[in-house]
Design an enzyme around this catalytic site. Structure first.
Site, PDB file in Angstrom:
ATOM      1  N   ASN A 171       0.876  -1.170   0.000  1.00 28.63           N
ATOM      2  CA  ASN A 171       0.000   0.000   0.000  1.00 28.63           C
ATOM      3  C   ASN A 171       0.912   1.219   0.000  1.00 28.63           C
ATOM      4  OD1 ASN A 171      -2.678   1.074   2.281  1.00 28.63           O
ATOM      5  ND2 ASN A 171      -2.431   1.428   0.111  1.00 28.63           N
ATOM      6  N   ASN A 202      -6.570  10.520  -0.385  1.00 30.69           N
ATOM      7  CA  ASN A 202      -6.636   9.397  -1.308  1.00 30.69           C
ATOM      8  C   ASN A 202      -6.068   9.810  -2.662  1.00 30.69           C
ATOM      9  OD1 ASN A 202      -7.868   7.295   0.268  1.00 30.69           O
ATOM     10  ND2 ASN A 202      -9.799   8.428   0.160  1.00 30.69           N
ATOM     11  N   CYS A 251      -5.711   6.531   7.783  1.00 24.49           N
ATOM     12  CA  CYS A 251      -5.185   5.445   6.951  1.00 24.49           C
ATOM     13  C   CYS A 251      -4.197   4.675   7.813  1.00 24.49           C
ATOM     14  CB  CYS A 251      -4.510   5.995   5.702  1.00 24.49           C
ATOM     15  SG  CYS A 251      -3.670   4.740   4.707  1.00 24.49           S
ATOM     16  N   GLY A 252      -4.506   3.404   8.083  1.00 30.39           N
ATOM     17  CA  GLY A 252      -3.663   2.623   8.988  1.00 30.39           C
ATOM     18  C   GLY A 252      -2.261   2.410   8.458  1.00 30.39           C
ATOM     19  N   ASN A 253      -2.136   2.011   7.195  1.00 30.78           N
ATOM     20  CA  ASN A 253      -0.803   1.837   6.615  1.00 30.78           C
ATOM     21  C   ASN A 253      -0.100   3.180   6.449  1.00 30.78           C
ATOM     22  OD1 ASN A 253      -0.783  -0.968   6.410  1.00 30.78           O
ATOM     23  ND2 ASN A 253      -1.790  -0.950   4.416  1.00 30.78           N
ATOM     24  N   ASN A 287     -15.364   1.412   2.198  1.00 30.51           N
ATOM     25  CA  ASN A 287     -14.380   0.458   1.718  1.00 30.51           C
ATOM     26  C   ASN A 287     -14.968  -0.942   1.891  1.00 30.51           C
ATOM     27  OD1 ASN A 287     -11.837   2.287   1.423  1.00 30.51           O
ATOM     28  ND2 ASN A 287     -12.663   2.773   3.440  1.00 30.51           N
ATOM     29  N   GLU A 289     -10.702  -0.214  -2.109  1.00 31.20           N
ATOM     30  CA  GLU A 289     -10.658   1.067  -1.387  1.00 31.20           C
ATOM     31  C   GLU A 289     -11.353   2.177  -2.154  1.00 31.20           C
ATOM     32  OE1 GLU A 289      -7.530   2.595   1.031  1.00 31.20           O
ATOM     33  OE2 GLU A 289      -6.247   0.881   0.561  1.00 31.20           O
ATOM     34  N   CYS A 334      -4.637  -2.826   3.112  1.00 31.27           N
ATOM     35  CA  CYS A 334      -5.306  -1.645   3.668  1.00 31.27           C
ATOM     36  C   CYS A 334      -5.295  -1.798   5.182  1.00 31.27           C
ATOM     37  CB  CYS A 334      -6.730  -1.546   3.137  1.00 31.27           C
ATOM     38  SG  CYS A 334      -7.733  -0.276   3.952  1.00 31.27           S
ATOM     39  N   GLY A 335      -4.633  -0.887   5.877  1.00 34.27           N
ATOM     40  CA  GLY A 335      -4.467  -1.018   7.328  1.00 34.27           C
ATOM     41  C   GLY A 335      -5.774  -0.941   8.098  1.00 34.27           C
ATOM     42  N   THR A 336      -6.621   0.032   7.751  1.00 31.21           N
ATOM     43  CA  THR A 336      -7.910   0.116   8.442  1.00 31.21           C
ATOM     44  C   THR A 336      -8.796  -1.072   8.078  1.00 31.21           C
ATOM     45  OG1 THR A 336      -8.745   1.571   6.686  1.00 31.21           O
ATOM     46  CG2 THR A 336      -7.890   2.627   8.700  1.00 31.21           C
TER      47      THR A 336
END
Length: 262
Positions: free
Chosen positions: A13, A64, A73-75, A174, A191, A201-203
């Site tokens: 990602n 985005n 965004c987790g990542n 998502n 996403e 995707c982290g989240t």
């Protein structure tokens, strides 16, 4: 105008990250979309600005690849933490501001450019049945559903169809497709904003792990997750059926730095 940037990825990602602590860089949605374009620009799933903060080590502003903002965004959070470590802004521990709230993170492993980063996610109190799956907000909204043969599943067409489902209203969601394979939870994510599948995707990984925990009757306190781009661990503390102190851990890698005209 030429802008210096860094390229990072978290399990495939990928992100453009710009140091804007001086506050002298302003980008339009069109410029952000151009920078993220994979043929005309640098190429990325998203773009982040690292800003100064009076209340934290730094502030993360996330966009985005279509140029629109997202709250979390987790990542991206893990990659910007690695970027801040590389800049020398932080040591192994940090707290930073994102669009959804304050977060903490720790650099678990570090080689000077690349590392393993563990970031604290939002408390999630509602994992709600929805359609044939579950809806959960982990900083951004996710719809999670179980499928068979996830490795060969048509994520693009099914994800696009569900992402715009009326139940998610105008903002959409998502979409994560999950299956347990070889003792790990396998997650593939479509996403919004990217409008395609991303390698991770982290989240979405976090949302999927929490849904899997609920399906397993809250028997777990961590889940190992596999994506097309790499592996993660999501862990938490169970508190009367609510996951507290949720953390996402995975790789954050420096790719290259450069300069682009916008």
């Amino acid at each position: 105008m030429k802008i210096k940037f860094n390229k990072y990825h978290g399990a495939g990602n990928d992100f453009v990250i710009i140091d804007n602590r001086k506050g002298d860089i302003t980008l339009s949605s069109k410029q952000i979309a151009y920078i993220c374009h994979r043929r005309f620009g640098v190429g990325a799933d998203g773009l982040m600005l690292l800003l100064s903060s009076q209340n934290a080590d730094f502030q993360m502003v996330y966009y985005n690849s279509d140029g629109n903002t997202a709250s979390m965004c987790g990542n991206g959070a893990r990659c910007i933490t690695a970027f801040a470590r590389r800049l020398g802004i932080i040591g192994t521990e940090t707290h930073f501001v994102a669009g959804d709230d304050m977060h903490t993170a720790s650099v678990v492993a570090w080689d000077g450019n690349n590392g393993v980063v563990r970031v604290a996610m939002n408390v999630v109190e509602n994992v709600t049945p929805c359609l044939d799956g579950y809806f959960v907000n982990t900083g951004v909204p996710h719809y999670v559903c179980q499928v068979q043969d996830v490795e060969n599943f048509d994520v693009r067409s099914n994800g696009r169809r569900l992402r715009f489902h009326p139940v998610f209203r105008r903002q959409g969601a998502n979409v994560d497709f999950i299956e347990c394979l070889n003792g790990k939870l396998f997650v593939r994510t479509y996403e919004r904003g990217v409008e395609d599948e991303t390698l991770s995707c982290g989240t979405g990984v976090t949302a999927s792990a929490l849904v899997w925990n609920r399906l397993d009757h809250n028997a777990l306190d961590s889940v190992s997750v596999q994506t097309l781009g790499g592996n993660f661990v999501v862990d938490w503390k169970n508190d009367n059926g609510v996951e507290r102190d949720v953390h996402l851990q995975g790789p954050a890698a420096f790719v290259f730095d450069g300069e682009i005209g916008v």
